[in-house]
Design an enzyme around this catalytic site. Structure first.
Site, PDB file in Angstrom:
ATOM      1  N   GLU A   1       0.810  -1.224   0.000  1.00  0.00           N
ATOM      2  CA  GLU A   1       0.000   0.000   0.000  1.00  0.00           C
ATOM      3  C   GLU A   1       0.842   1.272   0.000  1.00  0.00           C
ATOM      4  O   GLU A   1       0.284   2.380  -0.048  1.00  0.00           O
ATOM      5  CB  GLU A   1      -0.925   0.006   1.219  1.00  0.00           C
ATOM      6  CG  GLU A   1      -2.031  -1.035   1.192  1.00  0.00           C
ATOM      7  CD  GLU A   1      -1.553  -2.438   1.526  1.00  0.00           C
ATOM      8  OE1 GLU A   1      -2.166  -3.409   1.061  1.00  0.00           O
ATOM      9  OE2 GLU A   1      -0.538  -2.565   2.261  1.00  0.00           O
TER      10      GLU A   1
ATOM     11  N   HIS B   1       4.809 -15.357  -3.336  1.00  0.00           N
ATOM     12  CA  HIS B   1       4.180 -14.110  -2.889  1.00  0.00           C
ATOM     13  C   HIS B   1       5.217 -12.997  -2.740  1.00  0.00           C
ATOM     14  O   HIS B   1       4.940 -11.828  -3.047  1.00  0.00           O
ATOM     15  CB  HIS B   1       3.476 -14.358  -1.548  1.00  0.00           C
ATOM     16  CG  HIS B   1       2.763 -13.151  -1.018  1.00  0.00           C
ATOM     17  ND1 HIS B   1       1.620 -12.641  -1.590  1.00  0.00           N
ATOM     18  CD2 HIS B   1       3.045 -12.336   0.046  1.00  0.00           C
ATOM     19  CE1 HIS B   1       1.228 -11.583  -0.902  1.00  0.00           C
ATOM     20  NE2 HIS B   1       2.069 -11.371   0.088  1.00  0.00           N
TER      21      HIS B   1
END
Length: 224
Positions: A112, A142
């Site tokens: 973010e 990931h």
């Protein structure tokens, strides 16, 4: 630019007994141009290029008055990101940046960071944005997705906002590597980011793209 060439001799037939030597072609150039402080002159019949003194736009860690910073920090892996933040804030204090000129914004994770950094940059309230996070490899892919995305996000934030966004996100193979770079034997990358921010600021504002008060310089070669 003027190009003057002497006329070439007319072709002779194969039966000609003598072939006159071709006169050398004379080339003369006369042109000049200016670009961002550089003056280049090409003199007649000369291959030399004369330039004005080259300007070096470098940062100054002693001129921090009036500068405002934002720090975007990821909460994920806080055991790493918190010491990175402390290193950055400590460096700002050492170079006399006022505490009221620093805003810290916490985000859930490194993913973010980019979007928040871009919004802060576009607000025109800050001269530089520090982006701090830690992505540590696990057992799946990931890690690769997050590491690539956060790098692209921080880069886009700087390009889209026009404000320096400093990449201070650690991408490490394990926790030991991360801790070593958050105040351990490999130093504190947060402190390094604070120094990089100051150098980046003066590179941008001394190039006259943006005024030191954060407003865009519409008289420069860059569009507003």
């Amino acid at each position: 630019m003027d190009v003057v060439c002497s006329s070439l001799p007319s072709p002779r037939s194969r039966s000609s007994a003598a072939i006159l030597p071709r006169k050398p072609t004379a080339l003369s150039f006369s042109s000049s141009f200016q670009f961002q402080g550089f003056v280049v002159d090409r003199k007649q019949s000369s291959s030399s290029i004369q330039t004005a003194a080259v300007r070096h736009l470098v940062g100054s860690v002693t001129k921090t008055q009036g500068l405002r910073f934002a720090v975007v920090v990821a909460r994920f892996n806080e055991i790493v990101t918190k010491p990175l933040l402390e290193g950055a804030l400590d460096t700002f204090r050492k170079y006399s940046v006022n505490e009221e000129d620093i805003d810290v914004v916490w985000v859930p994770g490194s993913f973010e960071i980019g979007i928040v950094a871009e919004r802060l940059g576009k607000s025109r309230n800050y001269h530089a944005i520090l982006c701090i996070g830690a992505v540590i490899r696990g057992d799946t892919t990931h890690y690769d997705a997050v590491a690539n995305s956060v790098a692209s996000g921080v880069l886009s934030a700087g390009l889209n906002s026009g404000v320096p966004c400093i990449f201070g996100v650690l991408t490490c193979e394990n926790m030991d590597q991360a801790l070593n770079r958050a105040g351990g034997k490999s130093g504190n990358k947060g402190a390094e980011c604070a120094l990089m921010a100051d150098h980046s600021i003066w590179g941008v504002y001394r190039s006259k793209m943006v005024n030191i008060d954060g407003s865009w310089n519409c008289n420069s070669e860059f569009s507003c």
